[in-house]
Scaffold this motif. Structure first.
Motif, mmCIF file in Angstrom:
data_model
loop_
_atom_site.group_PDB
_atom_site.id
_atom_site.type_symbol
_atom_site.label_atom_id
_atom_site.label_comp_id
_atom_site.label_asym_id
_atom_site.label_seq_id
_atom_site.Cartn_x
_atom_site.Cartn_y
_atom_site.Cartn_z
ATOM 1 N N ASN A 234 4.722 18.844 80.748
ATOM 2 C CA ASN A 234 5.799 18.095 80.105
ATOM 3 C C ASN A 234 6.785 17.553 81.122
ATOM 4 O O ASN A 234 7.286 16.434 80.987
ATOM 5 C CB ASN A 234 6.528 18.970 79.092
ATOM 6 C CG ASN A 234 5.675 19.220 77.862
ATOM 7 O OD1 ASN A 234 4.722 18.478 77.623
ATOM 8 N ND2 ASN A 234 6.002 20.236 77.106
ATOM 9 N N ALA A 235 7.080 18.375 82.137
ATOM 10 C CA ALA A 235 8.030 17.932 83.153
ATOM 11 C C ALA A 235 7.477 16.709 83.893
ATOM 12 O O ALA A 235 8.188 15.738 84.150
ATOM 13 C CB ALA A 235 8.313 19.068 84.137
ATOM 14 N N CYS B 162 12.412 17.223 91.803
ATOM 15 C CA CYS B 162 13.684 17.693 91.234
ATOM 16 C C CYS B 162 13.435 18.391 89.899
ATOM 17 O O CYS B 162 14.000 19.449 89.617
ATOM 18 C CB CYS B 162 14.641 16.523 91.000
ATOM 19 S SG CYS B 162 15.204 15.760 92.502
ATOM 20 N N ALA B 163 12.580 17.767 89.091
ATOM 21 C CA ALA B 163 12.330 18.324 87.764
ATOM 22 C C ALA B 163 11.624 19.671 87.875
ATOM 23 O O ALA B 163 11.960 20.623 87.177
ATOM 24 C CB ALA B 163 11.496 17.347 86.942
ATOM 25 N N LEU C 45 19.278 18.114 85.483
ATOM 26 C CA LEU C 45 19.287 17.135 86.579
ATOM 27 C C LEU C 45 20.418 16.118 86.417
ATOM 28 O O LEU C 45 20.637 15.280 87.268
ATOM 29 C CB LEU C 45 17.958 16.384 86.656
ATOM 30 C CG LEU C 45 16.701 17.217 86.840
ATOM 31 C CD1 LEU C 45 15.484 16.324 86.856
ATOM 32 C CD2 LEU C 45 16.768 18.022 88.120
ATOM 33 N N LEU D 77 6.337 9.204 83.440
ATOM 34 C CA LEU D 77 5.825 8.147 82.579
ATOM 35 C C LEU D 77 6.908 7.172 82.155
ATOM 36 O O LEU D 77 8.058 7.542 81.980
ATOM 37 C CB LEU D 77 5.193 8.779 81.342
ATOM 38 C CG LEU D 77 3.839 8.185 80.994
ATOM 39 C CD1 LEU D 77 2.909 8.331 82.174
ATOM 40 C CD2 LEU D 77 3.264 8.880 79.797
ATOM 41 N N LEU E 102 15.578 19.087 81.133
ATOM 42 C CA LEU E 102 15.629 18.446 82.446
ATOM 43 C C LEU E 102 16.789 17.457 82.530
ATOM 44 O O LEU E 102 17.449 17.345 83.562
ATOM 45 C CB LEU E 102 14.308 17.736 82.735
ATOM 46 C CG LEU E 102 13.144 18.682 83.048
ATOM 47 C CD1 LEU E 102 11.854 17.899 83.192
ATOM 48 C CD2 LEU E 102 13.420 19.473 84.307
ATOM 49 N N GLN F 29 4.296 28.064 83.792
ATOM 50 C CA GLN F 29 4.025 27.711 82.394
ATOM 51 C C GLN F 29 3.347 26.355 82.379
ATOM 52 O O GLN F 29 3.978 25.333 82.636
ATOM 53 C CB GLN F 29 5.326 27.616 81.603
ATOM 54 C CG GLN F 29 6.040 28.925 81.420
ATOM 55 C CD GLN F 29 5.350 29.789 80.411
ATOM 56 O OE1 GLN F 29 4.926 29.289 79.370
ATOM 57 N NE2 GLN F 29 5.204 31.076 80.705
ATOM 58 N N ASP G 32 4.881 23.502 80.178
ATOM 59 C CA ASP G 32 6.150 22.987 80.689
ATOM 60 C C ASP G 32 5.931 22.135 81.924
ATOM 61 O O ASP G 32 6.577 21.118 82.125
ATOM 62 C CB ASP G 32 7.097 24.139 81.033
ATOM 63 C CG ASP G 32 7.620 24.802 79.787
ATOM 64 O OD1 ASP G 32 7.333 24.272 78.695
ATOM 65 O OD2 ASP G 32 8.294 25.836 79.889
ATOM 66 N N GLU H 279 13.492 22.856 88.425
ATOM 67 C CA GLU H 279 14.288 23.396 87.320
ATOM 68 C C GLU H 279 13.480 24.259 86.358
ATOM 69 O O GLU H 279 14.047 25.040 85.622
ATOM 70 C CB GLU H 279 14.927 22.250 86.530
ATOM 71 C CG GLU H 279 15.914 21.427 87.331
ATOM 72 C CD GLU H 279 17.172 22.215 87.660
ATOM 73 O OE1 GLU H 279 17.451 23.186 86.942
ATOM 74 O OE2 GLU H 279 17.849 21.859 88.640
ATOM 75 N N ILE H 280 12.195 24.043 86.325
ATOM 76 C CA ILE H 280 11.435 24.747 85.285
ATOM 77 C C ILE H 280 10.525 25.802 85.898
ATOM 78 O O ILE H 280 10.342 25.874 87.105
ATOM 79 C CB ILE H 280 10.584 23.775 84.441
ATOM 80 C CG1 ILE H 280 9.601 23.048 85.356
ATOM 81 C CG2 ILE H 280 11.430 22.829 83.667
ATOM 82 C CD1 ILE H 280 8.383 22.616 84.640
ATOM 83 N N LEU I 85 15.079 9.736 82.841
ATOM 84 C CA LEU I 85 13.902 10.485 82.450
ATOM 85 C C LEU I 85 13.398 9.849 81.177
ATOM 86 O O LEU I 85 14.169 9.299 80.409
ATOM 87 C CB LEU I 85 14.266 11.950 82.207
ATOM 88 C CG LEU I 85 14.799 12.689 83.433
ATOM 89 C CD1 LEU I 85 15.257 14.067 83.041
ATOM 90 C CD2 LEU I 85 13.737 12.763 84.507
ATOM 91 N N TYR I 86 12.103 9.923 80.976
ATOM 92 C CA TYR I 86 11.526 9.168 79.875
ATOM 93 C C TYR I 86 10.894 10.101 78.859
ATOM 94 O O TYR I 86 10.135 11.004 79.207
ATOM 95 C CB TYR I 86 10.461 8.199 80.419
ATOM 96 C CG TYR I 86 9.803 7.366 79.367
ATOM 97 C CD1 TYR I 86 10.387 6.178 78.954
ATOM 98 C CD2 TYR I 86 8.612 7.765 78.777
ATOM 99 C CE1 TYR I 86 9.793 5.407 77.977
ATOM 100 C CE2 TYR I 86 8.017 6.998 77.795
ATOM 101 C CZ TYR I 86 8.615 5.820 77.409
ATOM 102 O OH TYR I 86 8.027 5.053 76.434
ATOM 103 N N LEU J 251 5.359 14.589 82.690
ATOM 104 C CA LEU J 251 5.393 13.489 81.725
ATOM 105 C C LEU J 251 6.767 12.837 81.700
ATOM 106 O O LEU J 251 6.908 11.620 81.810
ATOM 107 C CB LEU J 251 5.115 14.041 80.325
ATOM 108 C CG LEU J 251 3.743 13.855 79.721
ATOM 109 C CD1 LEU J 251 3.705 14.518 78.368
ATOM 110 C CD2 LEU J 251 3.415 12.395 79.587
ATOM 111 N N VAL J 252 7.783 13.679 81.544
ATOM 112 C CA VAL J 252 9.139 13.183 81.394
ATOM 113 C C VAL J 252 9.599 12.472 82.659
ATOM 114 O O VAL J 252 10.252 11.445 82.617
ATOM 115 C CB VAL J 252 10.093 14.346 81.046
ATOM 116 C CG1 VAL J 252 11.535 13.930 81.188
ATOM 117 C CG2 VAL J 252 9.824 14.838 79.642
ATOM 118 N N ALA J 253 9.217 13.030 83.807
ATOM 119 C CA ALA J 253 9.705 12.463 85.054
ATOM 120 C C ALA J 253 8.917 11.232 85.478
ATOM 121 O O ALA J 253 9.449 10.353 86.152
ATOM 122 C CB ALA J 253 9.643 13.519 86.148
#
Lengths: 296, 430
Positions: free
Chosen positions: B62-63, B47-48, A36, B69, A32, B56, B59, B51-52, A193-194, B65-67
């Motif tokens: 996870n997306a 946005c995230a 992004l 947290l 990502l 799934q 995924d 992309e994925i 992103l975290y 989480l990443v975006a």
């Protein structure tokens, strides 16, 4: 460059090729960040492979890694740019007899050849491809620096008063790491992103040893991982990370160890835990730890 | 990580509009449950997700989480809510949004119990001590009988000074809070600022100004190191034995939090709670209701240990002064308190222990807990009225401005012998 990365699987393949053992979550985060074009903020305990992500990424994308190590008091002149004062003064002396006006002289010495580009500027001006910019241990820098970084990270552009704005030709991939010494500002986190990296599971740690220290014997690797797993459960001031595991594995290989024994552990304990209190603690708990490591 | 069954289907993946609504609802749910999010969190998520492959499941999670947290603390809660929100079994297939609205509607106590169960998973080591009742504590601590006697004999003595939060008192506390900031601003940062009387040359500025004289540096431009503030971490005991005494200090803490000084406040009795953020925008009358009613004994040792573990990296350091307000009536293990205090001491600039009982006649810090802790305390002082708080401010300034060298010497001296009388107003010798 990110054009080559079309799915999370591609990232996993890239990581595997560079011997970085990451799980699906790490791969998704990197994917990502690449797609992004957002900075990736990686947090986690010391020694779990945060910095390694940036290094691996640079190697995998076959691009340059530009590293900015943060510390308290880090300022614009060490992070972004500085004028080469000595060279400027020399030049002024040389030009003393010339007929140039003051304005011309000023334009001369405040020009490209007298500029010392520091990591951030290097990353923005990279000519050939998007570099990976690693901003390491951002929590060690102070809040003012963070605020400055915001401008760079959101616009990928900096302003040098004498030269004007410089914007990136190829947007760098930014990886920030933090040990959570202090909480980062919301504004900075908002742009990133975290990714939180925890201590590895047994399987992951084993895979890491296999990838990084292929010379380690199978049985010893298993013992090391089980020992570390047990070690992280007891209360220590500083729990050992993957970096310590690898150091220890290397140390044991050097000593031609094939199996963990109390003597071997005692003599190499300083590789794993690094304070007097912790060493005493571990030595007290050694029989239990060893039992868990060697059995099975 | 929570294992997820594969037959669970992310049913909203079918249509975009539904996805947007669901994501927004999910963000609202997270916010409501106290997960920290950005203002434009849902936008980042969209946005995230673009992309994925959102079919799934892993995924997809996870997306998010990443975006979304921002803190590892929020992770267990996030996982729980993710499962509750997105992974509704098709058999019970309510649509996610209705599902979310259902979750949103529930009263807050669900959240409390939810968080607690997550915490328990993580901190199983402290469970043993937490479960101990106050009954066994009395046996564990022979001196506490005498302690209670002093406590009882003096009951009511303080009431005239503390109980009601009159406007006048509030104004005085505000004044105290205002004064605290400048008092703590005594540390020299590594960062430089332009300063005519500074000690360091400023080459950048000098070169610029030299151009005026054809490159001859005529004027010496200087910088000096900037002054920064010491951080203050306040750990306040709100157990039952303290509830008559803590209120004034809590009021003071509340007033301080609203100022831009670096202050963090924690409450503890049997467990530790960080309240800095939630207190930031509340008035005292609202806060008074939020202070939890903690019956039972005080687990000072366990709470301080938890503090060092969970927040030590972020908050402790050589620029932090820790202030503990407690009567020192430890119902846990005094040895644990001692080791926790030692760690605290080693990792901070100074430790202050405020004991509201200290001004009471006949009180001596003899209870096992406090006796163990005092060894690692730089300042042991009362905090029962406004005057003692002013005194505290004065002492804090001394502590903040003091080098660590003298501190270590004092610590060594302290460790080696007694305190020369228990009512030391301060151990600081500067």
């Amino acid at each position: 460059m990110s054009g080559a990365v079309r799915s999370v699987e591609d990232v996993e393949a890239l990581l595997a090729r560079s011997h970085y053992v990451g799980d699906r979550e790490i791969a998704t985060a990197i994917f990502l960040a690449l797609r992004l074009h957002r900075p990736l903020l990686v947090e986690g305990h010391a020694g779990v492979g945060k910095t390694e992500i940036a290094k691996t990424l640079a190697a995998a994308l076959d691009t340059e890694l530009i590293r900015l190590q943060c510390y308290e008091g880090l300022d614009v002149s060490t992070a972004l740019y500085e004028w080469n004062y000595a060279k400027q003064i020399l030049r002024i002396r040389m030009e003393e007899q010339s007929s140039q006006s003051a304005v011309e002289k000023e334009a001369l010495i405040f020009s490209e050849p007298y500029l010392l580009a520091r990591p951030l500027l290097q990353a923005l001006r990279h000519a050939s491809a998007s570099p990976v910019l690693l901003i390491d241990e951002i929590d060690r820098a102070d809040e003012e620096f963070e605020a400055f970084l915001l401008e760079v990270l959101s616009e990928y552009q900096v302003t040098i008063p004498e030269l004007g704005s410089i914007s990136a030709k190829h947007l760098p991939y930014v990886v920030l790491t933090s040990n959570r010494i202090r909480e980062l500002s919301d504004a900075l986190k908002r742009r990133c992103l975290y990714l939180w990296i925890d201590y590895p599971s047994f399987e992951k740690e084993l895979a890491i040893i296999h990838a990084r220290l292929p010379e380690t014997e199978e049985s010893l690797a298993g013992q090391i991982c089980r020992f570390m797993e047990a070690l992280r459960e007891i209360e220590l001031d500083k729990r050992p990370g993957i970096a310590e595991t690898l150091d220890w594995g290397r140390a044991l290989c050097e000593l031609n160890g094939t199996s963990l024994t109390p003597e071997v552990i005692r003599s190499t304990l300083g590789v794993v835990v690094k304070s007097k209190r912790d060493i005493e603690h571990v030595q007290g708990a050694l029989p239990g730890l060893l039992q868990r490591a060697v059995i099975e | 990580m929570t294992p997820m069954a594969d037959h669970h289907d992310i049913s909203i993946a079918r249509r975009d509009e539904n996805l947007v609504n669901a994501v927004v609802a999910f963000c609202r749910l997270l916010l409501e449950r106290g997960v920290k999010l950005h203002a434009d969190a849902s936008q980042t998520v969209m946005c995230a997700l673009a992309e994925i492959d959102i079919t799934q499941q892993q995924d997809f999670r996870n997306a998010l989480l990443v975006a979304l947290l921002q803190r590892p603390e929020d992770r267990p809660l996030f996982m729980y809510l993710f499962n509750a929100f997105w992974l509704v079994a098709p058999s019970r297939s309510r649509r996610p949004i209705e599902n979310a609205l259902g979750l949103l509607g529930r009263p807050l106590d669900t959240k409390g119990s939810l968080q607690r169960s997550n915490d328990e998973d993580q901190k199983s080591q402290s469970q043993g001590t937490l479960k101990r009742g106050s009954g066994s504590a009395v046996e564990a601590e022979p001196e506490s009988g005498a302690f209670d006697a002093v406590h009882a004999a003096n009951r009511g003595k303080h009431i005239s000074t503390i109980d009601d939060s009159t406007d006048q008192q509030m104004a005085e506390l505000e004044r105290l809070a205002r004064h605290l900031g400048p008092l703590l601003a005594t540390r020299r940062s590594r960062r430089r600022v332009a300063d005519r009387r500074g000690n360091f040359p400023d080459p950048h500025k000098m070169l610029r100004s030299s151009l005026r004289y054809g490159g001859v540096p005529v004027e010496l431009q200087r910088t000096s190191r900037r002054v920064t503030r010491t951080r203050l971490v306040v750990l306040c005991d709100v157990s039952r034995s303290m509830d008559e005494y803590a209120s004034l200090f809590l009021q003071f803490a509340a007033a301080v939090i609203r100022r831009p000084w670096k202050v963090e406040v924690f409450l503890f009795a049997t467990e530790l709670r960080r309240v800095t953020r939630s207190w930031m925008h509340q008035s005292w009358t609202e806060l008074k209701r939020m202070v939890p009613d903690c019956g039972g004994g005080t687990q000072i040792g366990a709470c301080v240990t938890n503090f060092v573990h969970d927040y030590g990296n972020a908050l402790l350091g050589m620029r932090t002064i820790v202030v503990i307000l407690s009567d020192g009536l430890e119902t846990g293990d005094p040895a644990q308190l001692a080791s926790a205090m030692e760690q605290l001491r080693r990792r901070s600039h100074a430790v202050v222990w405020l004991n509201p009982l200290l001004h009471l006649d006949g009180y001596e810090p003899r209870a096992a807990g406090i006796a163990a802790a005092l060894k690692y305390v730089d300042l042991f002082a009362p905090a029962h009225d406004i005057a003692s708080l002013w005194e505290l401010l004065r002492e804090l300034r001394m502590l903040a401005g003091r080098g660590r060298g003298s501190l270590m010497r004092q610590l060594a001296r302290l460790a080696s012998n007694d305190f020369g009388g228990h009512r030391l107003a301060g151990v600081s010798g500067s």
